[in-house]
Design a protein around this motif. Structure first.
Motif, PDB file in Angstrom:
ATOM      1  N   LEU A 283      35.303  45.262  37.161  1.00 10.97           N
ATOM      2  CA  LEU A 283      34.268  44.301  37.530  1.00 10.97           C
ATOM      3  C   LEU A 283      34.418  43.899  39.000  1.00 10.97           C
ATOM      4  CD1 LEU A 283      31.870  42.500  36.865  1.00 10.97           C
ATOM      5  CD2 LEU A 283      33.488  40.811  35.970  1.00 10.97           C
ATOM      6  N   ARG A 284      35.648  43.666  39.417  1.00 11.56           N
ATOM      7  CA  ARG A 284      35.885  43.340  40.827  1.00 11.56           C
ATOM      8  C   ARG A 284      35.385  44.464  41.730  1.00 11.56           C
ATOM      9  NH1 ARG A 284      39.145  40.095  43.140  1.00 11.56           N
ATOM     10  NH2 ARG A 284      39.989  38.332  42.044  1.00 11.56           N
ATOM     11  N   ALA A 285      35.669  45.701  41.370  1.00 15.08           N
ATOM     12  CA  ALA A 285      35.225  46.847  42.163  1.00 15.08           C
ATOM     13  C   ALA A 285      33.700  46.930  42.203  1.00 15.08           C
ATOM     14  CB  ALA A 285      35.823  48.138  41.612  1.00 15.08           C
ATOM     15  N   GLN A 286      33.059  46.595  41.104  1.00 20.28           N
ATOM     16  CA  GLN A 286      31.589  46.616  41.035  1.00 20.28           C
ATOM     17  C   GLN A 286      30.986  45.545  41.941  1.00 20.28           C
ATOM     18  OE1 GLN A 286      30.077  45.875  37.100  1.00 20.28           O
ATOM     19  NE2 GLN A 286      28.004  45.613  37.832  1.00 20.28           N
ATOM     20  N   LEU A 287      31.569  44.347  41.958  1.00 26.42           N
ATOM     21  CA  LEU A 287      31.033  43.238  42.735  1.00 26.42           C
ATOM     22  C   LEU A 287      31.436  43.285  44.211  1.00 26.42           C
ATOM     23  CD1 LEU A 287      31.598  40.278  40.229  1.00 26.42           C
ATOM     24  CD2 LEU A 287      29.542  41.689  40.530  1.00 26.42           C
ATOM     25  N   ASP A 288      32.497  44.003  44.519  1.00 26.13           N
ATOM     26  CA  ASP A 288      33.061  44.040  45.860  1.00 26.13           C
ATOM     27  C   ASP A 288      32.064  44.374  46.977  1.00 26.13           C
ATOM     28  OD1 ASP A 288      35.396  43.892  47.633  1.00 26.13           O
ATOM     29  OD2 ASP A 288      35.076  46.064  47.849  1.00 26.13           O
ATOM     30  N   PRO A 289      31.134  45.289  46.798  1.00 26.42           N
ATOM     31  CA  PRO A 289      30.191  45.545  47.905  1.00 26.42           C
ATOM     32  C   PRO A 289      29.256  44.370  48.201  1.00 26.42           C
ATOM     33  CG  PRO A 289      30.164  47.348  46.310  1.00 26.42           C
ATOM     34  CD  PRO A 289      30.970  46.237  45.702  1.00 26.42           C
ATOM     35  N   TRP A 290      29.113  43.448  47.272  1.00 28.18           N
ATOM     36  CA  TRP A 290      28.136  42.376  47.413  1.00 28.18           C
ATOM     37  C   TRP A 290      28.724  41.036  47.829  1.00 28.18           C
ATOM     38  CZ3 TRP A 290      26.335  44.077  41.998  1.00 28.18           C
ATOM     39  CH2 TRP A 290      25.568  45.248  42.097  1.00 28.18           C
ATOM     40  N   VAL A 291      29.944  40.753  47.370  1.00 30.97           N
ATOM     41  CA  VAL A 291      30.572  39.455  47.636  1.00 30.97           C
ATOM     42  C   VAL A 291      32.055  39.666  47.941  1.00 30.97           C
ATOM     43  CG1 VAL A 291      29.003  37.996  46.285  1.00 30.97           C
ATOM     44  CG2 VAL A 291      30.909  39.108  45.149  1.00 30.97           C
ATOM     45  N   THR A 292      32.633  38.711  48.681  1.00 35.91           N
ATOM     46  CA  THR A 292      34.058  38.784  49.011  1.00 35.91           C
ATOM     47  C   THR A 292      34.807  37.889  48.034  1.00 35.91           C
ATOM     48  OG1 THR A 292      33.457  39.085  51.315  1.00 35.91           O
ATOM     49  CG2 THR A 292      35.744  38.550  50.857  1.00 35.91           C
ATOM     50  N   LEU A 293      35.497  38.535  47.110  1.00 37.94           N
ATOM     51  CA  LEU A 293      36.180  37.810  46.042  1.00 37.94           C
ATOM     52  C   LEU A 293      37.606  37.465  46.422  1.00 37.94           C
ATOM     53  CD1 LEU A 293      35.058  39.968  42.978  1.00 37.94           C
ATOM     54  CD2 LEU A 293      34.048  37.838  43.797  1.00 37.94           C
ATOM     55  N   GLY A 294      38.013  36.281  45.998  1.00 41.16           N
ATOM     56  CA  GLY A 294      39.402  35.861  46.108  1.00 41.16           C
ATOM     57  C   GLY A 294      40.052  35.973  44.738  1.00 41.16           C
ATOM     58  N   ASP A 295      40.875  34.996  44.416  1.00 39.20           N
ATOM     59  CA  ASP A 295      41.596  34.990  43.147  1.00 39.20           C
ATOM     60  C   ASP A 295      40.643  34.823  41.966  1.00 39.20           C
ATOM     61  OD1 ASP A 295      44.012  35.212  44.479  1.00 39.20           O
ATOM     62  OD2 ASP A 295      44.336  33.040  44.537  1.00 39.20           O
ATOM     63  N   THR A 296      41.083  35.295  40.835  1.00 39.13           N
ATOM     64  CA  THR A 296      40.338  35.116  39.591  1.00 39.13           C
ATOM     65  C   THR A 296      40.663  33.740  39.028  1.00 39.13           C
ATOM     66  OG1 THR A 296      40.465  37.470  39.118  1.00 39.13           O
ATOM     67  CG2 THR A 296      39.943  36.014  37.258  1.00 39.13           C
ATOM     68  N   PHE A 297      39.626  32.953  38.802  1.00 36.52           N
ATOM     69  CA  PHE A 297      39.796  31.649  38.170  1.00 36.52           C
ATOM     70  C   PHE A 297      39.752  31.804  36.648  1.00 36.52           C
ATOM     71  CE2 PHE A 297      37.925  27.751  36.404  1.00 36.52           C
ATOM     72  CZ  PHE A 297      38.857  26.827  36.834  1.00 36.52           C
ATOM     73  N   TYR A 298      38.862  32.689  36.183  1.00 32.70           N
ATOM     74  CA  TYR A 298      38.667  32.867  34.742  1.00 32.70           C
ATOM     75  C   TYR A 298      38.100  34.252  34.491  1.00 32.70           C
ATOM     76  CZ  TYR A 298      36.855  32.122  30.009  1.00 32.70           C
ATOM     77  OH  TYR A 298      36.588  32.227  28.677  1.00 32.70           O
ATOM     78  N   PHE A 299      38.558  34.905  33.439  1.00 28.24           N
ATOM     79  CA  PHE A 299      37.981  36.181  33.018  1.00 28.24           C
ATOM     80  C   PHE A 299      38.120  36.297  31.512  1.00 28.24           C
ATOM     81  CE2 PHE A 299      38.038  40.585  31.770  1.00 28.24           C
ATOM     82  CZ  PHE A 299      36.933  41.086  32.440  1.00 28.24           C
TER      83      PHE A 299
ATOM     84  N   GLN B 181      35.712  34.059  48.787  1.00 33.36           N
ATOM     85  CA  GLN B 181      36.292  33.913  50.129  1.00 33.36           C
ATOM     86  C   GLN B 181      35.200  33.603  51.141  1.00 33.36           C
ATOM     87  OE1 GLN B 181      38.705  37.412  50.773  1.00 33.36           O
ATOM     88  NE2 GLN B 181      40.442  36.440  49.762  1.00 33.36           N
ATOM     89  N   SER B 182      33.965  33.954  50.784  1.00 36.13           N
ATOM     90  CA  SER B 182      32.789  33.641  51.588  1.00 36.13           C
ATOM     91  C   SER B 182      31.634  33.420  50.621  1.00 36.13           C
ATOM     92  CB  SER B 182      32.472  34.802  52.533  1.00 36.13           C
ATOM     93  OG  SER B 182      31.185  34.641  53.096  1.00 36.13           O
ATOM     94  N   ALA B 183      30.771  32.491  50.927  1.00 38.71           N
ATOM     95  CA  ALA B 183      29.618  32.235  50.055  1.00 38.71           C
ATOM     96  C   ALA B 183      28.445  33.147  50.411  1.00 38.71           C
ATOM     97  CB  ALA B 183      29.194  30.776  50.154  1.00 38.71           C
ATOM     98  N   ARG B 184      28.663  34.068  51.320  1.00 39.71           N
ATOM     99  CA  ARG B 184      27.616  34.980  51.764  1.00 39.71           C
ATOM    100  C   ARG B 184      27.502  36.165  50.800  1.00 39.71           C
ATOM    101  NH1 ARG B 184      27.358  39.610  54.447  1.00 39.71           N
ATOM    102  NH2 ARG B 184      25.611  39.999  55.837  1.00 39.71           N
ATOM    103  N   VAL B 185      26.258  36.497  50.441  1.00 37.16           N
ATOM    104  CA  VAL B 185      25.986  37.683  49.630  1.00 37.16           C
ATOM    105  C   VAL B 185      25.574  38.792  50.590  1.00 37.16           C
ATOM    106  CG1 VAL B 185      24.552  38.684  47.813  1.00 37.16           C
ATOM    107  CG2 VAL B 185      25.269  36.295  47.651  1.00 37.16           C
ATOM    108  N   SER B 186      26.221  39.931  50.491  1.00 37.90           N
ATOM    109  CA  SER B 186      25.966  41.054  51.386  1.00 37.90           C
ATOM    110  C   SER B 186      24.516  41.521  51.300  1.00 37.90           C
ATOM    111  CB  SER B 186      26.895  42.220  51.026  1.00 37.90           C
ATOM    112  OG  SER B 186      26.463  43.414  51.637  1.00 37.90           O
ATOM    113  N   SER B 187      24.025  42.035  52.422  1.00 41.32           N
ATOM    114  CA  SER B 187      22.674  42.585  52.444  1.00 41.32           C
ATOM    115  C   SER B 187      22.576  43.879  51.637  1.00 41.32           C
ATOM    116  CB  SER B 187      22.218  42.832  53.889  1.00 41.32           C
ATOM    117  OG  SER B 187      23.087  43.757  54.515  1.00 41.32           O
TER     118      SER B 187
END
Length: 166
Positions: free
Chosen positions: A26-42, A56-62
């Motif tokens: 899931l992290r790999a799938q989301l990685d192109p769109w958002v910059t993820l930090g630690d997992t809070f819950y899964f 790590q950033s609230a910006r969503v990639s273009s």
């Protein structure tokens, strides 16, 4: 004893394989769109997935195509294209309400994707998710191929992913 161990292995192994998602995938799938930090819950089961990551950033990639209006987003949803709704001043909840008022079948699809993952949350995570979907500064993304919703909440610096098994 050997039979008991074999029986337990037969029963437990399928349960581990019966989840919709694995955290690293899931992290790999989301990685192109958002910059993820630690997992809070899964949490993932055979019927739903819910994940909350520190952003790590609230910006969503273009790379995740934006829709600046509900109508544009609806067209993308109808075409089964992933979309992030960047409709100024509207919370993710308000965006879903607008979608449902304009196109009930597609609106129900987005709504169901957003609700299905709640079954994999505890009360604490439900509270975080509720605050995020009510925040007018949060962004809603719909991922139709995954039957999933992602909410990026800049106030909580969180990325919330939910999906159900369609």
């Amino acid at each position: 004893m050997r039979r008991l161990v074999t029986l337990l292995a037969i029963c437990i192994l399928p349960l581990a394989a019966c989840t919709l998602d694995q955290e690293d995938e899931l992290r790999a799938q989301l990685d192109p769109w958002v910059t993820l930090g630690d997992t809070f819950y899964f949490s993932s089961s055979s019927t739903c997935t819910a994940a909350i990551f520190h952003a790590q950033s609230a910006r969503v990639s273009s790379l995740l195509e934006p829709a600046r209006s509900v109508n544009t987003g609806l067209q993308m949803v109808a075409e089964k294209r992933p979309v992030v709704f960047k409709v100024g001043g509207k919370s993710p909840n308000a965006v879903v309400e607008d979608i449902m008022s304009k196109d009930l079948p597609n609106g129900l699809g987005v709504l169901n994707s957003g609700l299905a993952g709640v079954n994999c949350m505890t009360d604490r995570e439900k509270s975080i998710y509720y605050r995020a979907i009510m925040n007018p500064k949060a962004q809603l993304a719909f991922l139709p191929k995954e039957n999933a919703v992602m909410v990026v909440d800049p106030g909580a610096m969180a990325v919330i992913f939910v999906r159900g098994n369609a």
